[in-house]
Design an enzyme around this catalytic site. Sequence first.
Site, mmCIF file in Angstrom:
data_model
loop_
_atom_site.group_PDB
_atom_site.id
_atom_site.type_symbol
_atom_site.label_atom_id
_atom_site.label_comp_id
_atom_site.label_asym_id
_atom_site.label_seq_id
_atom_site.Cartn_x
_atom_site.Cartn_y
_atom_site.Cartn_z
ATOM 1 N N CYS A 75 0.840 -1.176 0.000
ATOM 2 C CA CYS A 75 0.000 0.000 0.000
ATOM 3 C C CYS A 75 0.872 1.221 0.000
ATOM 4 C CB CYS A 75 -0.812 -0.005 1.275
ATOM 5 S SG CYS A 75 0.260 -0.229 2.680
ATOM 6 N N CYS A 78 2.484 2.528 3.206
ATOM 7 C CA CYS A 78 3.690 1.977 3.812
ATOM 8 C C CYS A 78 4.904 2.807 3.451
ATOM 9 C CB CYS A 78 3.970 0.560 3.316
ATOM 10 S SG CYS A 78 2.544 -0.431 3.064
ATOM 11 N N ASP A 577 -17.355 -11.506 -28.382
ATOM 12 C CA ASP A 577 -16.937 -10.351 -29.142
ATOM 13 C C ASP A 577 -16.415 -10.880 -30.474
ATOM 14 O OD1 ASP A 577 -16.173 -7.654 -29.620
ATOM 15 O OD2 ASP A 577 -14.106 -8.269 -29.265
ATOM 16 N N ASP A 776 -11.541 -9.320 -25.219
ATOM 17 C CA ASP A 776 -10.191 -9.039 -24.742
ATOM 18 C C ASP A 776 -10.284 -8.186 -23.483
ATOM 19 O OD1 ASP A 776 -9.650 -6.145 -25.238
ATOM 20 O OD2 ASP A 776 -10.190 -6.731 -27.272
ATOM 21 N N ASP A 780 -12.892 -4.511 -24.015
ATOM 22 C CA ASP A 780 -14.141 -5.106 -23.552
ATOM 23 C C ASP A 780 -14.250 -5.127 -22.030
ATOM 24 O OD1 ASP A 780 -14.673 -5.580 -26.202
ATOM 25 O OD2 ASP A 780 -13.735 -7.552 -26.172
#
Lengths: 890, 125
Positions: A75, A78, A577, A776, A780
């Site tokens: 994170c 940190c 797709d 993909d 998408d």
Amino acid sequence: MTKDPVCGMNVVSPSQFFVEKDGEKYEFCSDSCKTKFIEEPEKYLTQPEEEQTATYSINSKGKEKIDIPIVGIHCSSCIPTIESEIKKLPGINFTSVNIATEKAHIEFNNSEVKAVDIISAIKKAGYQAGQATLKLGIVGMHDASSISQIEGGLQKTSGVLNASVDLVSGTAIVKYIPGVVDLNKIKNEIRKLGYDTFDTSGVKTDKLKDSKTGGEEVDENQVAREKEYKTLMQKFIFAAVLALPVVFFSYPTVWNLPAQFQRGTETLQLIWIAMSILSLPVMFWSGSQFYTGAWAAIRNRSANMNTLVSTGITAAWLYSAVATYFPSVFPSAELADQFFDVIFVVVALVILGMALEIRAKGKSSEAIKKLMGLQAKTALVLRDGKEIDIPIEEVVLDDIVIVRPGEKIPVDGVIVDGSSSIDESMITGESIPVEKDIDDEVIGSTINKTGSFKFKATKVGKDTTLSQIIQLVEQAQSSKAPIQKIVDKISGFFAPGVIIIALLTFVVWYVFGPAPSLVYALITFVTVLVIACPCALGIATPISLMVGVGKGAENGILIRSGDALETAQKLDTIVLDKTGTVTEGKPSLTDVITANNFTEDDVLLLSASVEKSSEHPLAEAIVNGAKDKSLELKDAHNFNAIPGHGVDAEIDGRNVLLGNIKMMKKYKIDLGLLEEKSTRLADEGKTPMFVAIDKKAAGIIAVADLVKEDSVESIIQLKKLGLEVVMITGDNVRTAKAIAKQVGVDRVMAEILPQDKALNVQKLQNEGKIVAMVGDGLNDAPALAQADIGLAIGTGTDVAIEASDITLINGSLKGVVLAIQLSKATMKNIKQNLFGAFFYNGLGIPIAAGLFYPFFGLLLSPLLAGAAMAFSSVTVVTNANRLRKFKPKI
Amino acid sequence: MAIDQIIVIIVGVGLSVLVAWYFWFSEKKAVKIQSSDTGLQEAVIKVKGGYTPDVLIFEAGKPIKLNFIREETAACSEDVIFPDLGKKASLTAFKTVPVELQIDEPGEYNFQCGMGMLHGKLIIE
């Protein structure tokens, strides 16, 4: 990748930290670098490029720069923790921690502070600095002075944190930062001091020791499991061997033993005493884990199988011991019976069951172990013009790696020199080797078959495809299928519930049972405790999930969670797709039609030569088509593109027109039959272009985005699975319909803008359907996220596609079929297991309690109960392992 | 009804109630973990037939490090799973295996063994 102008680190572009200045965009690794840049931009912009790119350098003033890899930064919060801890040290000029590369860049004065202090500061902040430990054999050391010489020499070497030399064993243990210094530099340093080195145990990196890529940990578990298995088998044999005579003498009437072995005789009394003593090692050695496990569980206010078994056998022992030593306690002689046989048999069987379970479970996790074992150990890297063999952990970004035929590709990268055919089956599940050339991506851990090549490392360490796959698989295996939630609720109540049932059974039999009621009460009490199998229930779902997800990974299908797996088998509509999923995703040449006596080669050669300088994907298709026919392209002159029409150029003094019908009409070319032919091609979903040479119609060149080889077959299979197949595309209705007809899709959604795909998925969901979307991971992504199940077609080495629930590494539609078949098979397996476990416990416990005794006179022997319990969990694991044999039905 | 039968009924039912109370209704002791100066919240969890301690309280938003020490070889406890967090670790027997977490959202997060027989809970405040 771009460079942070402040600290010189590589930053993944676009970075969230950036500044626009004088029309240029500068990107930074962190907010602190950005702030520094804003304060005095000139300072960083005027610095010579050379200095910025150095990851490590020493200059005369004693200033040193160092990049230390840090493990476990999750994170951004940190970062300040680490930075402030480092800044507390003296002599630190600059420090910046980058979360994306997980590295700390530090500039410090080496006369005031050492790299090792920085590492301890990072540790103090609660993080592990990526350091490697190396054990080297050293030849030629004779006395203690060698020790200080080598230790001192190594410690002066930049990047070496600590060195300790042992004279007796002739070894040095060196702690160092990979990337700053490497194995060879260390060896050289020692050689410079006049000693020779040899490799001992090899390199062990601390950084990679966590479960993601470290093979060691797994092996250790395997070893532990083997050891446990052996111990359990010894315990089993001990208990089983003793069980034989015990059972023999426990049922004197059954075997028709001579009178001196019958109840009430002194011989039998002695035998009982022997049994009571022999049962102690069986309980406390063979069955020791029941007691330690039960005790630990009780202290945690929980109960498990150990609690049940230990309570059962203890009760049996206590009763039998009283009957043996103080038979007069019982009001009637009939009651003074012993049940030592129960102890021996139950302990032996349950232990055997546990041993078999360990064996079977080892197999269940085979898939992930196989994945971990794929990792190459070393890499041949080109550094400073020299080929050096280094451990894989030391390969850094942009290293040039050399791969010879038959070798394993160590990390992910892009080929810069050479070509080869590569076996990628271990990652994609596709068994046919793939041809790779310059600029093609290679995946680490795949095997180079034929040629030699060099590639530039683009992903190393835990960013490689393999590491990502392992991580995804582990995550999925640890996730919970929704079905498990019911089981979790029950299992919390299970073991204590069984104890209560056993207690109440005792009471009921004692009060209402036939004589001798105390014996019946005890037998049923023990039988209930022994037959209940919380393990079978607890293990039913996770074990199948583990095998199923692992099986998917073996076939190039990454199922992200148990949730995805459970939903995938409930689907009723699948949206594909078109571009890149059903079709190849890039156009290729399909037809060359000629007219007016022009030859095919002429038409193709001239149009390809015209298109050579164009960058349009359609042009590329024509050029590639000509190259495939080994036609030598010529140079075009007077090239003139007419927007919306086509192009006009001159080649070898001949005028070439290439374009649509408007172009031909503009130049008044007589097309004859060609016009009709072009309509037919367009109906087939192709893009036709007319060619005219010297103002005379010469023919048609057609290109099309071809349907992938296995699309038709896969769509048939999807329909067979009972799914409604829908194709979605931005293309015009005519092309879309033509493709749909080719592949056998009934429902088409055409002319859908990319941003509206998600909306159309939602429309289908509004029809009450459970919808999967295949596309993909980039364009998408919204539609994938909207769908109940998003299946992303893998894009090379990027397998961690966020929006998807299932990633298909191998771009074929076959993967979709496989994924659905596999989830169906896995869910079926889970249901079998759960049914088995529920049915077993649901039927076993009432029978053991004697519920059927009043009606059918049916009562279960505790010996049989022990056997049933031992094999119920083995059955569950074995059933889950059947999934390993799952074969796709295509 | 004979006196012994009455005693058996009373004792049996009493024990049942005791079992139910002990395992289901008694309050479990939670351990509150203090964070160090650097913000790291570190705890050692012993794994032996269960997790000790099994209920741990942490502060949200600060890094958490759980050091698991598995003091047994029974295969059940080999894996520790954090289903809510999608984390899993393989615990090698008699070794310290750290699991690093960072939880920003307050709430209760369960962890368990691979079979779901041993349970523990992280309470994030």
